[in-house]
Design a protein around this motif. Structure first.
Motif, PDB file in Angstrom:
ATOM      1  N   ARG A 176      -5.876  -4.292 -13.766  1.00 47.86           N
ATOM      2  CA  ARG A 176      -5.126  -4.461 -15.005  1.00 47.86           C
ATOM      3  C   ARG A 176      -5.327  -3.265 -15.938  1.00 47.86           C
ATOM      4  O   ARG A 176      -4.394  -2.846 -16.644  1.00 47.86           O
ATOM      5  N   THR A 177      -6.530  -2.694 -15.943  1.00 47.03           N
ATOM      6  CA  THR A 177      -6.784  -1.506 -16.757  1.00 47.03           C
ATOM      7  C   THR A 177      -5.925  -0.339 -16.302  1.00 47.03           C
ATOM      8  O   THR A 177      -5.354   0.393 -17.125  1.00 47.03           O
TER       9      THR A 177
ATOM     10  N   LYS B 203       0.095  -6.131  -9.504  1.00 49.03           N
ATOM     11  CA  LYS B 203       0.186  -5.898 -10.940  1.00 49.03           C
ATOM     12  C   LYS B 203       1.150  -4.755 -11.268  1.00 49.03           C
ATOM     13  O   LYS B 203       1.843  -4.802 -12.290  1.00 49.03           O
TER      14      LYS B 203
ATOM     15  N   HIS C 180      -9.721  -7.687 -10.568  1.00 46.04           N
ATOM     16  CA  HIS C 180      -8.492  -7.878 -11.332  1.00 46.04           C
ATOM     17  C   HIS C 180      -8.554  -7.136 -12.669  1.00 46.04           C
ATOM     18  O   HIS C 180      -7.546  -6.574 -13.126  1.00 46.04           O
ATOM     19  N   GLU C 181      -9.716  -7.126 -13.311  1.00 49.88           N
ATOM     20  CA  GLU C 181      -9.848  -6.391 -14.560  1.00 49.88           C
ATOM     21  C   GLU C 181      -9.621  -4.893 -14.334  1.00 49.88           C
ATOM     22  O   GLU C 181      -8.958  -4.226 -15.154  1.00 49.88           O
TER      23      GLU C 181
ATOM     24  N   VAL D  93      -2.999  -0.451 -14.630  1.00 48.62           N
ATOM     25  CA  VAL D  93      -1.577  -0.688 -14.904  1.00 48.62           C
ATOM     26  C   VAL D  93      -1.283  -0.567 -16.399  1.00 48.62           C
ATOM     27  O   VAL D  93      -0.258  -0.002 -16.796  1.00 48.62           O
ATOM     28  N   THR D  94      -2.174  -1.059 -17.241  1.00 50.08           N
ATOM     29  CA  THR D  94      -1.981  -0.927 -18.688  1.00 50.08           C
ATOM     30  C   THR D  94      -1.969   0.534 -19.110  1.00 50.08           C
ATOM     31  O   THR D  94      -1.141   0.957 -19.941  1.00 50.08           O
TER      32      THR D  94
ATOM     33  N   ARG E 289       3.262 -15.054  -8.507  1.00 45.98           N
ATOM     34  CA  ARG E 289       1.870 -14.859  -8.878  1.00 45.98           C
ATOM     35  C   ARG E 289       1.136 -16.189  -8.778  1.00 45.98           C
ATOM     36  O   ARG E 289       1.725 -17.253  -9.021  1.00 45.98           O
TER      37      ARG E 289
END
Length: 473
Positions: free
Chosen positions: A287-288, A337, A283-284, A290-291, A15
């Motif tokens: 990430r949302t 991610k 990226h946000e 994947v979370t 990364r």
């Protein structure tokens, strides 16, 4: 003989985090000197290959061959740039040349070999050549020169012992350091990790960068309207600046004034800020997703691959939307991610998913809005979530046929990507702009930071007082 990997060792991914540098004027001159020296290395390689081409000799493109030529030039040839940094430039040139050769062998005649000079070339140093101490980094320089220590704007988000390389680069007139680290894939307790039997579908779009349909009827919608607004406002600001400076622009071949160079430097800084804002929002959004997938214990993501639409001419305006969409970057960020979280990702064919009824499997006209309504069976649902539910049933590498077992979403979670974008806060055009979405109308022939002066009021004819145009962004 290649080294064998221990099966018991944890899997890792690489990364990269981009960190800004806080430098003094002297450190800034030295850093840009390193980037210019790297550009000199790049230009020397191009010049050597041009000589060999005129003599009908094979070009020097292999990394080992280029390193031998660099060693023959002797130390101190490229100012403060050390041999490790110069070799990274040679590696970059060799990789670019062989990548172009591979594309041309595959039939892509638009691929071009690296033959253009560059003023500034990024420089990379690998583990063991640099020193990372908290917020300070020692950048290697040539032997006999003063050590170069620079300060980072924030803490590196990776453990120091896992950092493998750093790359010095310039973007929009600012200095950055790309820190690459080796990160192990997340390990979950027994019974809490992603389940490979649970598959979710992901539909990639413009208004909604990711629409996810889970295996149990749960769904996630990530709104990208803030990203689209950022693109539109940036385009409007760019046009206003170009109109304001069109009369002062130098002619082709004419040297610009100091004021013009300052304007171009400011324009590059604005372009870099726009790219960083959009990248952060992307990226946000990933990430949302994947979370949410980890919380739902989703082990496999089937992502619709929409890159086929890039080859279809759709007009000037829609082609601009597709270019700003950045499909490949969205897929790459989501893949990185998901891999780090231990989730498998597969690209599947998405053709027909937004225009096929999931209940009766009949073709219906694609709606103009967000709701898909079937005139045959009266089914109604969100268009992107219906497409994501159909994508979840597709087989990677298979055809576009949709099976009958489609789990339609019931509980929908809404998230917004790009909370840092100036969508509801103060505008970038006027820091005095009040909260709530009001903005000042831009001048048509003046500098972009001034309000409209000399325009007539919409209520009083003949008035030339400045006014403000209020409206929601």
């Amino acid at each position: 003989m290649p080294r064998r990997r221990d099966p018991a060792a944890p899997r890792v991914v690489y990364r990269t985090a981009r960190v800004a540098l806080r430098v003094t004027p002297g450190q800034r001159r030295r850093c840009f000197g390193l980037l210019r020296s790297a550009g000199d290395v790049w230009a020397c390689v191009l010049e050597v290959n041009a000589w060999r081409r005129r003599r009908h000799d094979p070009p020097l493109v292999g990394y080992q061959e280029l390193c031998r030529e660099l060693a023959a030039s002797g130390p101190g040839t490229f100012s403060e740039l050390d041999s490790a940094g110069a070799r990274s430039v040679l590696r970059r040139f060799s990789d670019a040349w062989f990548a172009a050769a591979k594309r041309r062998q595959a039939g892509d005649l638009s691929a071009r070999f690296p033959r253009r000079r560059r003023g500034l070339v990024p420089v990379r140093w690998y583990h063991g050549t640099f020193t990372l101490d908290g917020h300070r980094v020692r950048i290697p320089t040539a032997r006999g020169t003063t050590p170069l220590w620079v300060r980072l704007a924030r803490q590196v988000p990776y453990p120091v012992e896992r950092v493998r390389s750093v790359t010095l680069l310039c973007e929009g007139g600012r200095l950055f350091l790309d820190v690459t680290a080796e990160i192990p894939i997340t390990v979950y307790p027994a019974g809490e990790g992603p389940d490979p039997a649970r598959v979710a579908g992901v539909d990639v779009g413009i208004i909604h960068p990711y629409a996810v349909a889970g295996p149990s009827g749960d769904a996630l919608l990530v709104s990208g309207r803030a990203i689209r607004a950022e693109h539109r406002m940036h385009l409007a600001d760019t046009k206003a600046r170009q109109r304001a400076t069109a009369r002062r622009a130098p002619k082709p071949g004419q040297r610009g004034s100091r004021r013009w160079r300052q304007y171009r430097a400011r324009a590059r800084a604005v372009e870099g800020r726009h790219r960083r804002r959009v990248r952060q929002a992307q990226h946000e959004a990933a990430r949302t997703v994947v979370t949410w997938a980890v919380s739902q214990r989703v082990g496999v993501l089937h992502v619709g691959d929409p890159r086929g639409v890039l080859d279809l001419p759709a007009g000037r305006r829609h082609n601009l939307r597709l270019r700003q969409w950045q499909i490949g970057r969205l897929l790459q960020i989501l893949t990185d991610k998901a891999t780090l979280a231990g989730i498998t990702l597969h690209l599947v064919d998405e053709r027909g998913t937004s225009s096929t009824c999931p209940t009766c499997h009949r073709r219906i006209p694609k709606p103009r809005g967000r709701t898909l309504t079937c005139p045959h069976c009266q089914f109604s649902g969100h268009r992107d979530l219906v497409a994501a539910a159909s994508i979840a049933t597709r087989t990677p590498g298979g055809g576009p046929t949709t099976p009958t077992a489609v789990v339609l979403p019931g509980v929908v979670t809404h998230r917004r990507a790009g909370r840092h974008l100036p969508g509801t806060g103060r505008s970038r055009r006027d820091p005095r702009r009040p909260q709530g979405g009001a903005r000042i109308k831009m001048a048509r022939s003046g500098p972009p930071h001034q309000p409209l002066v000399g325009s007539r009021s919409p209520t009083r004819r003949g008035s030339t007082t400045p006014h403000q145009k209020l409206g929601e962004r």
